[in-house]
Design a protein around this motif. Structure first.
Motif, mmCIF file in Angstrom:
data_model
loop_
_atom_site.group_PDB
_atom_site.id
_atom_site.type_symbol
_atom_site.label_atom_id
_atom_site.label_comp_id
_atom_site.label_asym_id
_atom_site.label_seq_id
_atom_site.Cartn_x
_atom_site.Cartn_y
_atom_site.Cartn_z
ATOM 1 N N GLU A 9 -3.112 -36.963 0.349
ATOM 2 C CA GLU A 9 -3.100 -35.712 1.117
ATOM 3 C C GLU A 9 -3.308 -34.496 0.227
ATOM 4 O O GLU A 9 -3.293 -33.362 0.706
ATOM 5 C CB GLU A 9 -1.759 -35.571 1.864
ATOM 6 N N LYS A 58 -5.111 -31.771 -1.412
ATOM 7 C CA LYS A 58 -6.400 -31.168 -1.091
ATOM 8 C C LYS A 58 -6.378 -29.729 -1.583
ATOM 9 O O LYS A 58 -5.560 -28.936 -1.110
ATOM 10 C CB LYS A 58 -6.601 -31.221 0.422
ATOM 11 N N ARG A 101 -7.249 -26.205 -1.489
ATOM 12 C CA ARG A 101 -7.812 -25.290 -0.486
ATOM 13 C C ARG A 101 -7.228 -23.908 -0.691
ATOM 14 O O ARG A 101 -6.112 -23.750 -1.201
ATOM 15 C CB ARG A 101 -7.570 -25.806 0.920
ATOM 16 N N SER A 125 -7.278 -18.010 2.607
ATOM 17 C CA SER A 125 -6.723 -17.433 3.826
ATOM 18 C C SER A 125 -5.897 -16.197 3.460
ATOM 19 O O SER A 125 -4.686 -16.281 3.350
ATOM 20 C CB SER A 125 -5.872 -18.488 4.536
ATOM 21 N N ARG A 139 -0.872 -12.572 1.815
ATOM 22 C CA ARG A 139 0.197 -13.555 1.660
ATOM 23 C C ARG A 139 1.109 -13.204 0.484
ATOM 24 O O ARG A 139 2.320 -13.403 0.536
ATOM 25 C CB ARG A 139 -0.396 -14.960 1.477
ATOM 26 N N PHE A 161 -2.345 -13.900 16.354
ATOM 27 C CA PHE A 161 -2.231 -13.614 14.923
ATOM 28 C C PHE A 161 -2.785 -14.768 14.091
ATOM 29 O O PHE A 161 -2.467 -15.934 14.323
ATOM 30 C CB PHE A 161 -0.760 -13.386 14.542
ATOM 31 N N THR A 162 -3.625 -14.445 13.122
ATOM 32 C CA THR A 162 -4.074 -15.432 12.131
ATOM 33 C C THR A 162 -4.466 -14.711 10.843
ATOM 34 O O THR A 162 -4.968 -13.588 10.884
ATOM 35 C CB THR A 162 -5.247 -16.288 12.651
ATOM 36 N N LEU A 163 -4.213 -15.364 9.715
ATOM 37 C CA LEU A 163 -4.680 -14.826 8.429
ATOM 38 C C LEU A 163 -6.018 -15.476 8.065
ATOM 39 O O LEU A 163 -6.425 -15.475 6.911
ATOM 40 C CB LEU A 163 -3.623 -15.053 7.342
ATOM 41 N N LYS A 164 -6.689 -16.042 9.079
ATOM 42 C CA LYS A 164 -7.996 -16.702 8.934
ATOM 43 C C LYS A 164 -7.872 -18.007 8.153
ATOM 44 O O LYS A 164 -6.852 -18.297 7.539
ATOM 45 C CB LYS A 164 -9.027 -15.781 8.286
ATOM 46 N N ARG A 165 -8.943 -18.752 8.152
ATOM 47 C CA ARG A 165 -8.876 -20.123 7.654
ATOM 48 C C ARG A 165 -9.004 -20.243 6.128
ATOM 49 O O ARG A 165 -9.491 -19.322 5.462
ATOM 50 C CB ARG A 165 -9.951 -20.984 8.327
ATOM 51 N N THR A 166 -8.565 -21.380 5.630
ATOM 52 C CA THR A 166 -8.780 -21.729 4.223
ATOM 53 C C THR A 166 -10.069 -22.533 4.111
ATOM 54 O O THR A 166 -10.611 -23.015 5.108
ATOM 55 C CB THR A 166 -7.649 -22.644 3.695
ATOM 56 N N LEU A 205 3.525 -16.438 7.477
ATOM 57 C CA LEU A 205 3.013 -17.280 6.386
ATOM 58 C C LEU A 205 2.757 -18.718 6.849
ATOM 59 O O LEU A 205 2.040 -19.461 6.192
ATOM 60 C CB LEU A 205 4.023 -17.325 5.228
ATOM 61 N N GLY A 206 3.386 -19.109 7.952
ATOM 62 C CA GLY A 206 3.246 -20.483 8.435
ATOM 63 C C GLY A 206 4.288 -21.420 7.877
ATOM 64 O O GLY A 206 4.174 -22.637 8.039
#
Lengths: 366, 68
Positions: A78, A80, A82, A85, A90, A144-149, A281-282
């Motif tokens: 797992e 990875k 990346r 974002s 952050r 709300f999103t901090l956009k993708r990685t 932050l998730g």
């Protein structure tokens, strides 16, 4: 509902609780067997990013959590690398989450450990934490999103684990480079090798189970999903049980609790800042360490933000001070004016980030 | 197809939740993610909404098909 709870989350929670009780019995500060905020702050002190004498020690637990996650992620394929974002955003959120945690005197994990130690101030913190999560959930529901990685090179993924491992080797080989507290919480620690080992086991289990303090309440509120919340409950139950078995439990009270203050408004507001920031932050500070171990560069930057936030908290006297007894007089600790102002600046910053990265303002602009 | 690749927790689940609500529980939904944790979270949510989930993996990316 029980089908939707992964037993591994319960096991991970129970092991974290047991590890916290064990490490405290072996020398870590009271009700602080494990605390991400406190230990990152102690590392900031050990590396002289701040000079608050009582909180300086290069905590092996932080290194162990990250490396345990790295090993488990590599084994289970797992890992990875990346990133991408909104790393600077952050970083800033990470710094304010740390300031909020140090106003309260603990990250969400220590909050649960303090609850299990009978510290009622931590229950006030829990109320604030829940309030912060509700605010964060509101913005998640508004898009709300901090956009993708994106996938990045392996070096990005290994950066934080490698730096921590290198620092730990230097710490073992040449401890005199680092600052050590002579008194206070920083002077209390379990044997380094054992701390590292226990934390690696906890890090591996946390990686596999996705254990997260903020995720538990967030998912319960948003999706009626109690999977992660079960880990939160397991930590509390095992810590409480462990304290009772070791005769350390003296009932529930707000007064004379270890490294804790009874300025309840600031317990509440500090943890509100932590809950809100962690939802953005998730994941909670523990989860950020685990994600950084899995190769997430954004979480690595968040951890660096937490480190800088901890240094600021002590350089500018933002952190809370514990209740104390001097000459037989009980003195309520709490937060200096600078800390109170920092919490409100934190709320303003989180509000701006929340609004600017959700659909709320975009709708109005139409 | 919902593209939730690279999104932090729990945004992929929020995206699926939105699609379920907007489409008034559509019979079929497809979601693309790139982390196992998202597969687990979406599967748990989908099961709670009465969907059966199948997962296809290719090059570290997962396509989830939700069917009622």
């Amino acid at each position: 509902m029980s089908k939707r709870i992964n037993p591994l989350v319960l096991i991970a929670g129970a092991v974290v609780g047991a590890a916290a009780v064990l490490l405290t019995a072996l020398g870590n500060p009271a009700n602080m067997g494990f605390c991400i905020a406190c230990f990152v702050r102690d590392i900031a002190g050990a590396t002289k990013l701040h000079t608050a004498a009582p909180v300086q020690y290069f905590r092996p637990e932080i290194v162990g959590l990250v490396l345990g996650s790295t090993v488990m992620a590599l084994v289970s394929k797992e890992f990875k690398a990346r990133a991408g974002s909104s790393p600077a955003t952050r970083f800033v959120i990470g710094a304010f989450v740390m300031i909020g945690a140090l106003v309260f005197l603990g990250c969400p994990l220590r909050m649960v450990i303090r609850m299990g130690g009978g510290d009622l101030n931590a229950f006030v913190g829990l109320a604030g934490f829940f309030l912060g999560i509700l605010i964060g959930v509101f913005f998640l529901k508004k898009g709300f999103t901090l956009k993708r990685t994106y996938e990045v090179t392996k070096t990005e993924g290994f950066a934080l684990p490698a730096v921590l491992a290198l620092l730990f080797v230097i710490f073992l080989a040449a401890p005199s480079f680092f600052a050590f507290s002579e008194s206070g919480p920083g002077s209390k620690y379990a044997p380094a090798a054992l701390s590292l080992l226990v934390a690696m086991v906890v890090g591996a289990l946390a990686q596999k189970s996705r254990l997260c303090m903020v995720g538990g309440m967030r998912d319960a509120v948003m999706f009626r999903d109690f999977n992660l919340l079960s880990g939160f409950g397991a930590i509390f139950a095992v810590v409480l049980l462990g304290n009772v078995v070791l005769s350390k439990f003296t009932g529930f009270s707000t007064l004379s609790q270890p490294i804790s203050h009874s300025s309840e408004l600031w317990n509440l507001l500090g943890m509100t800042l932590v809950g809100w920031g962690s939802v953005l932050l998730g994941g909670c500070p523990l989860r950020q360490l685990i994600l950084a171990g899995e190769g997430n560069g954004d979480s690595a930057v968040t951890v660096l933000g937490m480190l800088v936030g901890a240094a600021f908290a002590h350089n500018f006297k933002l952190a809370g001070s514990a209740d104390s007894v001097a000459d037989g007089v009980y003195k309520v600790g709490g937060v200096a004016a600078s800390g109170k102002i920092a919490v409100f600046i934190g709320f303003a910053v989180l509000l701006a980030i929340s609004l600017l990265n959700s659909a709320l303002l975009k709708k109005e602009a139409k | 197809m919902i593209d939730a690749r690279g999104q932090s927790c729990p945004i992929p689940v929020v995206m699926v939740q939105e699609a379920v609500k907007k489409g008034n529980s559509p019979a079929e939904l497809q979601v693309k993610v790139d982390a196992m944790v998202c597969v687990e979270n979406i599967t748990r949510y989908a099961a709670s909404q009465g969907y059966a989930v199948t997962v296809d993996e290719a090059d570290g990316e997962y396509t989830l098909t939700l069917k009622k």
